[in-house]
Every structure is written in structure tokens, then in C-alpha cells.
Design a protein around this motif. Structure first.
Motif, PDB file in Angstrom:
ATOM      1  N   LEU A   4       0.849  -1.190   0.000  1.00 58.78           N
ATOM      2  CA  LEU A   4       0.000   0.000   0.000  1.00 58.78           C
ATOM      3  C   LEU A   4       0.883   1.237   0.000  1.00 58.78           C
ATOM      4  CD1 LEU A   4      -2.856   1.293   0.255  1.00 58.78           C
ATOM      5  CD2 LEU A   4      -2.478   1.260   2.739  1.00 58.78           C
ATOM      6  N   ASP A   7      -2.677   5.824  -1.003  1.00 60.09           N
ATOM      7  CA  ASP A   7      -4.042   5.303  -1.151  1.00 60.09           C
ATOM      8  C   ASP A   7      -4.170   4.363  -2.342  1.00 60.09           C
ATOM      9  OD1 ASP A   7      -3.770   7.132  -3.173  1.00 60.09           O
ATOM     10  OD2 ASP A   7      -5.649   8.180  -2.778  1.00 60.09           O
ATOM     11  N   ALA A  76       3.287  -1.171   3.861  1.00 54.16           N
ATOM     12  CA  ALA A  76       2.490   0.024   3.606  1.00 54.16           C
ATOM     13  C   ALA A  76       3.322   1.255   3.950  1.00 54.16           C
ATOM     14  CB  ALA A  76       1.216   0.008   4.441  1.00 54.16           C
ATOM     15  N   LEU A 106      -8.491  -4.488   0.330  1.00 56.93           N
ATOM     16  CA  LEU A 106      -8.299  -3.184  -0.311  1.00 56.93           C
ATOM     17  C   LEU A 106      -7.993  -3.342  -1.798  1.00 56.93           C
ATOM     18  CD1 LEU A 106      -6.200  -1.325   2.417  1.00 56.93           C
ATOM     19  CD2 LEU A 106      -8.600  -0.904   1.806  1.00 56.93           C
ATOM     20  N   GLN A 110     -10.154  -1.831  -4.834  1.00 56.50           N
ATOM     21  CA  GLN A 110      -9.477  -0.960  -5.794  1.00 56.50           C
ATOM     22  C   GLN A 110      -9.729  -1.397  -7.242  1.00 56.50           C
ATOM     23  OE1 GLN A 110      -5.303   0.566  -5.139  1.00 56.50           O
ATOM     24  NE2 GLN A 110      -4.927  -0.990  -6.696  1.00 56.50           N
ATOM     25  N   LEU A 115      -9.547   3.730  -4.193  1.00 57.60           N
ATOM     26  CA  LEU A 115      -9.680   3.698  -2.739  1.00 57.60           C
ATOM     27  C   LEU A 115      -9.840   5.115  -2.212  1.00 57.60           C
ATOM     28  CD1 LEU A 115      -6.884   1.124  -1.846  1.00 57.60           C
ATOM     29  CD2 LEU A 115      -9.346   0.710  -2.018  1.00 57.60           C
ATOM     30  N   VAL A 120      -8.836   3.960   3.497  1.00 58.02           N
ATOM     31  CA  VAL A 120      -7.447   3.579   3.775  1.00 58.02           C
ATOM     32  C   VAL A 120      -7.068   3.979   5.191  1.00 58.02           C
ATOM     33  CG1 VAL A 120      -5.034   3.974   3.132  1.00 58.02           C
ATOM     34  CG2 VAL A 120      -6.770   3.658   1.355  1.00 58.02           C
ATOM     35  N   SER A 123      -8.852   1.608   7.612  1.00 61.13           N
ATOM     36  CA  SER A 123      -8.408   0.209   7.492  1.00 61.13           C
ATOM     37  C   SER A 123      -6.961   0.000   7.907  1.00 61.13           C
ATOM     38  CB  SER A 123      -8.567  -0.265   6.048  1.00 61.13           C
ATOM     39  OG  SER A 123      -9.896  -0.198   5.633  1.00 61.13           O
ATOM     40  N   VAL A 124      -6.137   1.013   7.691  1.00 61.24           N
ATOM     41  CA  VAL A 124      -4.693   0.845   7.882  1.00 61.24           C
ATOM     42  C   VAL A 124      -4.126   1.765   8.954  1.00 61.24           C
ATOM     43  CG1 VAL A 124      -2.437   0.956   6.760  1.00 61.24           C
ATOM     44  CG2 VAL A 124      -4.416   0.047   5.517  1.00 61.24           C
TER      45      VAL A 124
END
Length: 129
Positions: A4, A7, A76, A106, A110, A115, A120, A123-124
Motif C-alpha cells: 500500500l 491510497d 504500507a 483493499l 481498488q 480507494l 485507507v 483500514s490501515v
């Protein structure tokens, strides 16, 4: 392997192979000479020089993701260029190790639509805090 970058989920495949194939889109430094210190500085430069609202070239994103995974546990990265940034060193960075199930989810989203930053973040980055 999924990575990641801000985004966007990028499939970097095998990081070493990807780095070998795409490093020239990120830097003039030969891929075999790249080290951990390059991961941050090249990422900061890439996002500093990218015009607002645009995305860096896909090959450069793949190379940067591959470089980061080679030297960290992260899958990420978040690079934020403040509006008053005077140079690449002002770009802020955050790294995280995200569960593969979250990354896969994700990635599937996508495929249907871009996204959203809020998805994002929730979620992250909120989970990594």
C-alpha cells in the motif's frame, strides 16, 4: 506481494525482481547499490516532486515499495507532502505492517473503484496507531 503506497495498493510481485526491473524509474543509482537509507529519501523526493493531484509513475511506485520491503517489515507507506514543504526532507513518512487479509480486501475494492482516503485511513493507519 501487495504494497500500500498512500491510497493505492500496488502488486510488487517478488521485491528483488521488481527492484531490478523498475529501479531506473525511481533513481539513477543502480539497483544493486540501493540501501535502506535510500528507501526514505527516494520516497520523499518522489512525492515532493509529484505535482499535487497526480500520482507518481507506476514503475516508480513498484520500485519504492520493493525497496521498502527489502529493508523493513513494512508493506504500507504513507508519504505526506505538507503544503509549505520547501524540499523533499519536509515530506513526512509513516510505515506499517498490514495484515494480508486487509491488503487483499483493499486490492479487491481498488479493482472496482479508487480507494478513498477515509477507507485507507480507517483500514490501515488508524489501526496502526
Amino acid at each position: 506481494m501487495l504494497f500500500l503506497m498512500n491510497d493505492q495498493v500496488v502488486d510488487i510481485g517478488d521485491p528483488r525482481t521488481t527492484l531490478r526491473e523498475f529501479a531506473s524509474q525511481l533513481t539513477e543509482v543502480p539497483h544493486h547499490l540501493l540501501r535502506s537509507s535510500h528507501a526514505i529519501t527516494l520516497g520523499q523526493a518522489l512525492f515532493f516532486h509529484c505535482p499535487p493531484g497526480n500520482r507518481p509513475m507506476p514503475g516508480a511506485l513498484k520500485a519504492l515499495g520493493a525497496l521498502i520491503t527489502e529493508y523493513t517489515e513494512a508493506n504500507a507507506a504513507l508519504f505526506v507532502r505538507p503544503s509549505n514543504a520547501a524540499g523533499p526532507q519536509d515530506v513526512q513518512i509513516r510505515l506499517a505492517e498490514v495484515q494480508i487479509t486487509v491488503m487483499a480486501n483493499l486490492f479487491e475494492i481498488q479493482k472496482r473503484q479508487p480507494l478513498s482516503p477515509s477507507l485507507v485511513n480507517n483500514s490501515v493507519w488508524a489501526a496502526a496507531a
